[in-house]
Scaffold this motif. Structure first.
Motif, short mmCIF file in Angstrom:
data_model
loop_
_atom_site.label_atom_id
_atom_site.label_comp_id
_atom_site.label_asym_id
_atom_site.label_seq_id
_atom_site.Cartn_x
_atom_site.Cartn_y
_atom_site.Cartn_z
N ARG A 150 0.82 -1.25 0.12
CA ARG A 150 -0.05 0.05 0.15
C ARG A 150 0.79 1.29 0.19
NH1 ARG A 150 -3.35 -0.99 4.87
NH2 ARG A 150 -3.92 1.53 4.72
N ASP A 151 0.26 2.18 -0.65
CA ASP A 151 1.09 3.69 -0.48
C ASP A 151 1.21 4.05 0.67
OD1 ASP A 151 1.85 6.15 -1.95
OD2 ASP A 151 0.27 7.11 -0.55
N ARG A 152 2.42 4.36 1.08
CA ARG A 152 2.87 5.02 2.61
C ARG A 152 2.28 6.12 3.20
NH1 ARG A 152 8.90 2.56 3.72
NH2 ARG A 152 8.52 0.79 2.32
N ASP A 153 1.72 6.86 2.47
CA ASP A 153 1.01 8.01 2.91
C ASP A 153 -0.44 7.36 3.38
OD1 ASP A 153 2.69 10.00 2.36
OD2 ASP A 153 2.08 10.32 0.39
N GLU A 154 -1.05 6.56 2.63
CA GLU A 154 -2.21 5.90 3.14
C GLU A 154 -1.92 4.85 4.44
OE1 GLU A 154 -4.97 2.29 1.53
OE2 GLU A 154 -3.81 3.22 0.33
N VAL A 155 -0.73 4.24 4.53
CA VAL A 155 -0.49 3.60 5.67
C VAL A 155 -0.13 4.59 6.89
CG1 VAL A 155 1.34 2.15 6.72
CG2 VAL A 155 0.51 1.75 4.48
N CYS A 156 0.28 5.84 6.77
CA CYS A 156 0.52 6.83 7.77
C CYS A 156 -0.87 7.28 8.38
CB CYS A 156 1.28 7.95 7.22
SG CYS A 156 3.08 7.88 7.00
N ARG A 157 -1.84 7.40 7.24
CA ARG A 157 -3.29 7.70 7.80
C ARG A 157 -3.67 6.72 8.58
NH1 ARG A 157 -3.30 10.07 2.69
NH2 ARG A 157 -4.38 8.31 1.67
N ASP A 158 -3.98 5.54 8.12
CA ASP A 158 -4.29 4.39 8.91
C ASP A 158 -3.79 4.41 10.29
OD1 ASP A 158 -5.99 3.96 6.43
OD2 ASP A 158 -4.71 2.28 6.10
N PHE A 159 -2.62 4.26 10.35
CA PHE A 159 -1.66 4.24 11.61
C PHE A 159 -1.75 5.55 12.43
CE2 PHE A 159 -0.88 0.21 9.72
CZ PHE A 159 -0.59 -0.60 10.70
N GLY A 160 -2.07 6.38 11.91
CA GLY A 160 -2.03 7.77 12.69
C GLY A 160 -0.73 8.41 13.17
#
Length: 194
Positions: A150-160
């Motif tokens: 997955r896109d790292r920006d998306e992962v950042c959002r999901d993990f806060g």
């Protein structure tokens, strides 16, 4: 590069979480640490990990009750903390050879014989077993980044978290995985279970 001097007011602002002071601190010391670390570490990821860990430790000490008794020595303190983190990195690197070293050629996926296909399937199963047994956050993070890609920006959002802290979390999760992997696969785990 312009060298700075620091005083008690600067340390107080940094400890209080003043955004401008924090940005100045990070920008100023990032430049200095990169100059130091580029000559000592080959991997940009290792440089980034050492830099982040250095900042985390410095800020933790500054915001603790002991803090820094001589504010004018902030530069020397950051340098000392960086040296300690760097030594820990060297010791860790000497103990553990990375299972995903950069620059190593990948094995081709085509042309596998039956034995290679069976071994690959067994290894995949062991990897999934190890992932299942990791702490939830590490497991979910490794799965999102390396399996689901997955896109790292998306992962950042999901993990806060922000991208800087994502790197730290990934590093720690990979270390957890590697420790378990080496315990099982590196010590003949497959032979014992078969």
């Amino acid at each position: 590069m312009q060298f700075e001097t620091f005083d008690a007011g600067y340390i107080e602002s940094l400890c209080a979480g003043d955004l401008g002071t924090e940005e100045h601190f990070v920008a100023y010391f990032t430049e200095l640490l990169h100059l130091k670390l580029r000559s000592r570490l080959q991997s940009p990821h290792a440089i980034e990990d050492v830099r982040q860990e250095t900042f985390a430790r410095v800020l933790r000490v500054l915001r603790s009750e002991t803090s820094l008794r001589q504010p004018e020595r902030l530069g020397a303190f950051v340098n000392t903390v960086c040296n300690n983190v760097l030594l820990e990195h060297y010791r860790s690197a000497a103990r553990n050879q990375s299972i995903d070293e950069e620059g190593q050629p990948e094995l081709p996926a085509t042309g596998m014989d039956v034995l290679d296909a069976v071994a690959a399937k067994q290894l995949k199963g062991k990897v999934h077993d190890i992932l299942r047994e990791l702490p939830g956050r590490d497991r979910d993070l490794l799965r999102a980044v390396f399996i689901e890609e997955r896109d790292r920006d998306e992962v950042c959002r999901d993990f806060g978290v922000d991208r800087e802290y994502l790197r730290v979390l990934l590093y720690r999760a990979k270390q957890e995985f590697k420790t378990e992997y080496l315990k099982r696969v590196g010590s003949g785990y497959g032979a014992k279970r078969a």
